[in-house]
Design a protein around this motif. Sequence first.
Motif, short mmCIF file in Angstrom:
data_model
loop_
_atom_site.label_atom_id
_atom_site.label_comp_id
_atom_site.label_asym_id
_atom_site.label_seq_id
_atom_site.Cartn_x
_atom_site.Cartn_y
_atom_site.Cartn_z
N TYR A 30 27.52 -3.89 -66.52
CA TYR A 30 26.82 -5.02 -67.15
C TYR A 30 26.90 -4.95 -68.67
O TYR A 30 26.95 -5.99 -69.34
N ALA A 31 26.93 -3.76 -69.23
CA ALA A 31 27.03 -3.62 -70.68
C ALA A 31 28.36 -4.16 -71.20
O ALA A 31 28.45 -4.60 -72.35
N LYS A 32 29.40 -4.16 -70.37
CA LYS A 32 30.71 -4.67 -70.76
C LYS A 32 30.79 -6.20 -70.72
O LYS A 32 31.70 -6.77 -71.30
N MET A 33 29.85 -6.83 -70.02
CA MET A 33 29.90 -8.28 -69.83
C MET A 33 29.65 -9.02 -71.14
O MET A 33 28.82 -8.62 -71.95
N LYS A 34 30.36 -10.11 -71.28
CA LYS A 34 30.16 -11.02 -72.41
C LYS A 34 29.54 -12.30 -71.84
O LYS A 34 30.13 -12.97 -71.01
N ALA A 35 28.36 -12.63 -72.29
CA ALA A 35 27.65 -13.80 -71.77
C ALA A 35 28.07 -15.06 -72.53
O ALA A 35 28.36 -15.01 -73.72
N GLU A 36 28.10 -16.16 -71.79
CA GLU A 36 28.49 -17.45 -72.35
C GLU A 36 27.33 -18.12 -73.11
O GLU A 36 27.56 -18.83 -74.06
N ASN A 37 26.11 -17.91 -72.62
CA ASN A 37 24.98 -18.58 -73.27
C ASN A 37 23.78 -17.65 -73.30
O ASN A 37 23.82 -16.53 -72.79
N ILE A 38 22.70 -18.12 -73.88
CA ILE A 38 21.52 -17.28 -74.08
C ILE A 38 20.87 -16.88 -72.75
O ILE A 38 20.34 -15.77 -72.62
N THR A 39 20.92 -17.77 -71.76
CA THR A 39 20.32 -17.45 -70.46
C THR A 39 21.08 -16.33 -69.77
O THR A 39 20.47 -15.40 -69.25
N GLU A 40 22.40 -16.43 -69.79
CA GLU A 40 23.21 -15.36 -69.20
C GLU A 40 23.01 -14.05 -69.94
O GLU A 40 22.95 -12.98 -69.33
N GLN A 41 22.94 -14.12 -71.27
CA GLN A 41 22.74 -12.91 -72.07
C GLN A 41 21.40 -12.27 -71.74
O GLN A 41 21.30 -11.05 -71.62
N ALA A 42 20.36 -13.08 -71.58
CA ALA A 42 19.04 -12.55 -71.23
C ALA A 42 19.08 -11.89 -69.87
O ALA A 42 18.47 -10.83 -69.67
N PHE A 43 19.80 -12.48 -68.92
CA PHE A 43 19.92 -11.89 -67.59
C PHE A 43 20.61 -10.53 -67.67
O PHE A 43 20.14 -9.55 -67.09
N VAL A 44 21.72 -10.47 -68.39
CA VAL A 44 22.47 -9.21 -68.53
C VAL A 44 21.59 -8.15 -69.18
O VAL A 44 21.54 -7.01 -68.73
N GLU A 45 20.87 -8.53 -70.23
CA GLU A 45 20.00 -7.57 -70.91
C GLU A 45 18.87 -7.11 -69.99
O GLU A 45 18.47 -5.94 -70.03
N GLY A 46 18.37 -8.01 -69.15
CA GLY A 46 17.34 -7.63 -68.18
C GLY A 46 17.85 -6.64 -67.16
O GLY A 46 17.16 -5.67 -66.82
N ILE A 47 19.06 -6.86 -66.67
CA ILE A 47 19.67 -5.92 -65.71
C ILE A 47 19.87 -4.56 -66.36
O ILE A 47 19.56 -3.52 -65.76
#
Length: 57
Positions: A22-39
């Motif tokens: 998950y740390a390698k993922m690049k999020a497209e928007n703020i919602t996706e980024q928040a999800f990744v950070e939550g995980i």
Amino acid sequence: MENLIVKLLILHAFIADQRNEYAKMKAENITEQAFVEGIITACEFFEEALEHMMDYR
């Protein structure tokens, strides 16, 4: 008891691997980024909890 420790170690390794993925993922928007950070935060929490359980033994 050793069987439990082995299972905890395997779970710890799995969670660490998932956190790294998950740390390698690049999020497209703020919602996706928040999800990744939550995980990532949840994985870190479980890693610390597992370490505490293994130390407490």
